[in-house]
Design a protein around this motif. Structure first.
Motif, PDB file in Angstrom:
ATOM      1  N   CYS A  49      30.951  48.669  40.387  1.00  0.00           N
ATOM      2  CA  CYS A  49      31.333  48.947  41.765  1.00  0.00           C
ATOM      3  C   CYS A  49      32.551  49.865  41.762  1.00  0.00           C
ATOM      4  O   CYS A  49      33.456  49.670  40.960  1.00  0.00           O
ATOM      5  N   VAL A  50      32.563  50.822  42.654  1.00  0.00           N
ATOM      6  CA  VAL A  50      33.737  51.667  42.845  1.00  0.00           C
ATOM      7  C   VAL A  50      34.073  51.616  44.325  1.00  0.00           C
ATOM      8  O   VAL A  50      33.219  51.877  45.175  1.00  0.00           O
ATOM      9  N   MET A  51      35.322  51.257  44.622  1.00  0.00           N
ATOM     10  CA  MET A  51      35.784  51.203  46.006  1.00  0.00           C
ATOM     11  C   MET A  51      36.830  52.291  46.193  1.00  0.00           C
ATOM     12  O   MET A  51      37.748  52.426  45.385  1.00  0.00           O
ATOM     13  N   PHE A  52      36.666  53.042  47.257  1.00  0.00           N
ATOM     14  CA  PHE A  52      37.530  54.188  47.481  1.00  0.00           C
ATOM     15  C   PHE A  52      38.470  53.991  48.662  1.00  0.00           C
ATOM     16  O   PHE A  52      38.109  53.361  49.651  1.00  0.00           O
ATOM     17  N   ARG A  53      39.619  54.567  48.535  1.00  0.00           N
ATOM     18  CA  ARG A  53      40.561  54.788  49.629  1.00  0.00           C
ATOM     19  C   ARG A  53      41.003  56.236  49.479  1.00  0.00           C
ATOM     20  O   ARG A  53      40.874  56.846  48.410  1.00  0.00           O
ATOM     21  N   ARG A  54      41.546  56.774  50.538  1.00  0.00           N
ATOM     22  CA  ARG A  54      41.949  58.179  50.503  1.00  0.00           C
ATOM     23  C   ARG A  54      43.023  58.429  49.459  1.00  0.00           C
ATOM     24  O   ARG A  54      42.948  59.383  48.689  1.00  0.00           O
ATOM     25  N   PHE A  91      38.781  45.518  37.693  1.00  0.00           N
ATOM     26  CA  PHE A  91      38.522  44.135  37.318  1.00  0.00           C
ATOM     27  C   PHE A  91      37.285  44.141  36.424  1.00  0.00           C
ATOM     28  O   PHE A  91      36.293  44.796  36.745  1.00  0.00           O
ATOM     29  N   VAL A  92      37.340  43.404  35.329  1.00  0.00           N
ATOM     30  CA  VAL A  92      36.185  43.275  34.444  1.00  0.00           C
ATOM     31  C   VAL A  92      35.852  41.788  34.358  1.00  0.00           C
ATOM     32  O   VAL A  92      36.654  40.992  33.868  1.00  0.00           O
ATOM     33  N   PHE A  93      34.679  41.439  34.843  1.00  0.00           N
ATOM     34  CA  PHE A  93      34.251  40.054  34.895  1.00  0.00           C
ATOM     35  C   PHE A  93      33.675  39.625  33.546  1.00  0.00           C
ATOM     36  O   PHE A  93      33.275  40.472  32.745  1.00  0.00           O
ATOM     37  N   PRO A  94      33.632  38.316  33.285  1.00  0.00           N
ATOM     38  CA  PRO A  94      33.130  37.830  32.001  1.00  0.00           C
ATOM     39  C   PRO A  94      31.740  38.371  31.638  1.00  0.00           C
ATOM     40  O   PRO A  94      31.444  38.567  30.469  1.00  0.00           O
ATOM     41  N   SER A  95      30.916  38.665  32.611  1.00  0.00           N
ATOM     42  CA  SER A  95      29.575  39.205  32.361  1.00  0.00           C
ATOM     43  C   SER A  95      29.624  40.653  31.884  1.00  0.00           C
ATOM     44  O   SER A  95      28.652  41.160  31.352  1.00  0.00           O
ATOM     45  N   GLY A  96      30.745  41.313  32.134  1.00  0.00           N
ATOM     46  CA  GLY A  96      30.864  42.747  31.856  1.00  0.00           C
ATOM     47  C   GLY A  96      30.834  43.570  33.133  1.00  0.00           C
ATOM     48  O   GLY A  96      31.086  44.776  33.105  1.00  0.00           O
ATOM     49  N   ALA A  97      30.511  42.936  34.258  1.00  0.00           N
ATOM     50  CA  ALA A  97      30.517  43.638  35.538  1.00  0.00           C
ATOM     51  C   ALA A  97      31.914  44.174  35.832  1.00  0.00           C
ATOM     52  O   ALA A  97      32.912  43.540  35.485  1.00  0.00           O
ATOM     53  N   LYS A  98      31.972  45.349  36.475  1.00  0.00           N
ATOM     54  CA  LYS A  98      33.256  45.974  36.772  1.00  0.00           C
ATOM     55  C   LYS A  98      33.364  46.317  38.248  1.00  0.00           C
ATOM     56  O   LYS A  98      32.398  46.742  38.873  1.00  0.00           O
ATOM     57  N   VAL A  99      34.569  46.129  38.771  1.00  0.00           N
ATOM     58  CA  VAL A  99      34.899  46.575  40.118  1.00  0.00           C
ATOM     59  C   VAL A  99      36.141  47.436  39.964  1.00  0.00           C
ATOM     60  O   VAL A  99      37.174  46.975  39.488  1.00  0.00           O
ATOM     61  N   LYS A 100      36.034  48.707  40.337  1.00  0.00           N
ATOM     62  CA  LYS A 100      37.109  49.672  40.149  1.00  0.00           C
ATOM     63  C   LYS A 100      37.531  50.244  41.499  1.00  0.00           C
ATOM     64  O   LYS A 100      36.727  50.359  42.415  1.00  0.00           O
ATOM     65  N   TYR A 101      38.807  50.625  41.579  1.00  0.00           N
ATOM     66  CA  TYR A 101      39.381  51.186  42.798  1.00  0.00           C
ATOM     67  C   TYR A 101      39.884  52.587  42.486  1.00  0.00           C
ATOM     68  O   TYR A 101      40.540  52.800  41.474  1.00  0.00           O
ATOM     69  N   ILE A 113      34.654  61.421  39.478  1.00  0.00           N
ATOM     70  CA  ILE A 113      33.771  60.276  39.216  1.00  0.00           C
ATOM     71  C   ILE A 113      32.351  60.685  38.889  1.00  0.00           C
ATOM     72  O   ILE A 113      31.519  59.846  38.593  1.00  0.00           O
ATOM     73  N   GLN A 114      32.080  61.965  38.917  1.00  0.00           N
ATOM     74  CA  GLN A 114      30.736  62.451  38.644  1.00  0.00           C
ATOM     75  C   GLN A 114      30.251  61.950  37.287  1.00  0.00           C
ATOM     76  O   GLN A 114      30.926  62.114  36.275  1.00  0.00           O
ATOM     77  N   GLY A 115      29.118  61.283  37.265  1.00  0.00           N
ATOM     78  CA  GLY A 115      28.532  60.785  36.031  1.00  0.00           C
ATOM     79  C   GLY A 115      29.084  59.454  35.551  1.00  0.00           C
ATOM     80  O   GLY A 115      28.625  58.919  34.557  1.00  0.00           O
ATOM     81  N   LEU A 116      30.085  58.894  36.245  1.00  0.00           N
ATOM     82  CA  LEU A 116      30.674  57.637  35.790  1.00  0.00           C
ATOM     83  C   LEU A 116      29.872  56.417  36.209  1.00  0.00           C
ATOM     84  O   LEU A 116      29.923  55.396  35.551  1.00  0.00           O
ATOM     85  N   ILE A 117      29.165  56.506  37.295  1.00  0.00           N
ATOM     86  CA  ILE A 117      28.412  55.359  37.788  1.00  0.00           C
ATOM     87  C   ILE A 117      27.043  55.389  37.134  1.00  0.00           C
ATOM     88  O   ILE A 117      26.204  56.208  37.449  1.00  0.00           O
ATOM     89  N   SER A 118      26.848  54.473  36.189  1.00  0.00           N
ATOM     90  CA  SER A 118      25.615  54.477  35.410  1.00  0.00           C
ATOM     91  C   SER A 118      24.587  53.486  35.920  1.00  0.00           C
ATOM     92  O   SER A 118      23.536  53.341  35.347  1.00  0.00           O
ATOM     93  N   SER A 119      24.906  52.788  36.990  1.00  0.00           N
ATOM     94  CA  SER A 119      24.024  51.749  37.499  1.00  0.00           C
ATOM     95  C   SER A 119      23.928  51.892  39.008  1.00  0.00           C
ATOM     96  O   SER A 119      24.866  52.331  39.661  1.00  0.00           O
ATOM     97  N   PRO A 120      22.806  51.517  39.601  1.00  0.00           N
ATOM     98  CA  PRO A 120      22.688  51.586  41.057  1.00  0.00           C
ATOM     99  C   PRO A 120      23.460  50.476  41.775  1.00  0.00           C
ATOM    100  O   PRO A 120      23.458  50.408  42.977  1.00  0.00           O
ATOM    101  N   SER A 121      24.140  49.595  41.026  1.00  0.00           N
ATOM    102  CA  SER A 121      24.844  48.483  41.642  1.00  0.00           C
ATOM    103  C   SER A 121      26.273  48.867  41.984  1.00  0.00           C
ATOM    104  O   SER A 121      27.201  48.548  41.263  1.00  0.00           O
ATOM    105  N   TYR A 122      26.461  49.597  43.050  1.00  0.00           N
ATOM    106  CA  TYR A 122      27.806  49.942  43.490  1.00  0.00           C
ATOM    107  C   TYR A 122      27.859  49.943  45.002  1.00  0.00           C
ATOM    108  O   TYR A 122      26.846  50.010  45.669  1.00  0.00           O
ATOM    109  N   TRP A 123      29.071  49.846  45.539  1.00  0.00           N
ATOM    110  CA  TRP A 123      29.263  49.801  46.993  1.00  0.00           C
ATOM    111  C   TRP A 123      29.956  51.046  47.449  1.00  0.00           C
ATOM    112  O   TRP A 123      30.807  51.555  46.820  1.00  0.00           O
TER     113      TRP A 123
END
Length: 123
Positions: A49-54, A91-101, A113-123
């Motif tokens: 997951c990647v969450m953006f602010r300006r 944040f890196v969860f025990p499963s390996g899931a990541k949430v980045k800001y 960020i081009q090419g950094l999101i390797s999975s369709p699981s992002y918000w």
């Protein structure tokens, strides 16, 4: 336990929409709700997951989404709590899931960020 604070938030959390656009006044809970959404997919090691602010100050400023996320994620049961990478704003969860800001102030910042999101699981 975390959950929606209103009927509108409940409808958003229960939505199965691919794209969801929400609005509301400042202080209506949109940012809080956004921090809850990754909890549905943190058990999937492919989650990125990647969450953006300006700007970065909007992320890390007092009471911003970084503080909110830390409060939520550090309240999870010990075995589900993520590693907090302050410098990387991640944040890196025990499963390996990541949430980045990340900030994205200018149109050219999209290249960061081009090419950094390797999975369709992002918000």
């Amino acid at each position: 336990m975390f959950g929606p604070a209103s009927k509108k938030q409940q409808m958003i959390l229960e939505s199965d929409a691919q794209i969801l656009v929400i609005g509301g006044a400042a202080g209506s809970g949109k940012s809080y709700l956004l921090q809850l959404m990754p909890l549905f997919i943190i058990d999937d090691r492919n989650t990125n997951c990647v969450m953006f602010r300006r700007t970065t100050p909007q992320i890390i400023g007092g009471g911003g989404i970084w503080d909110t996320a830390k409060d939520i994620y550090n309240s999870l049961p010990q075995e589900q709590r993520p590693k907090v990478r302050e410098k990387a704003l991640e944040f890196v969860f025990p499963s390996g899931a990541k949430v980045k800001y990340q900030s994205m102030q200018h149109t050219k910042d999209k290249l960061d960020i081009q090419g950094l999101i390797s999975s369709p699981s992002y918000w």
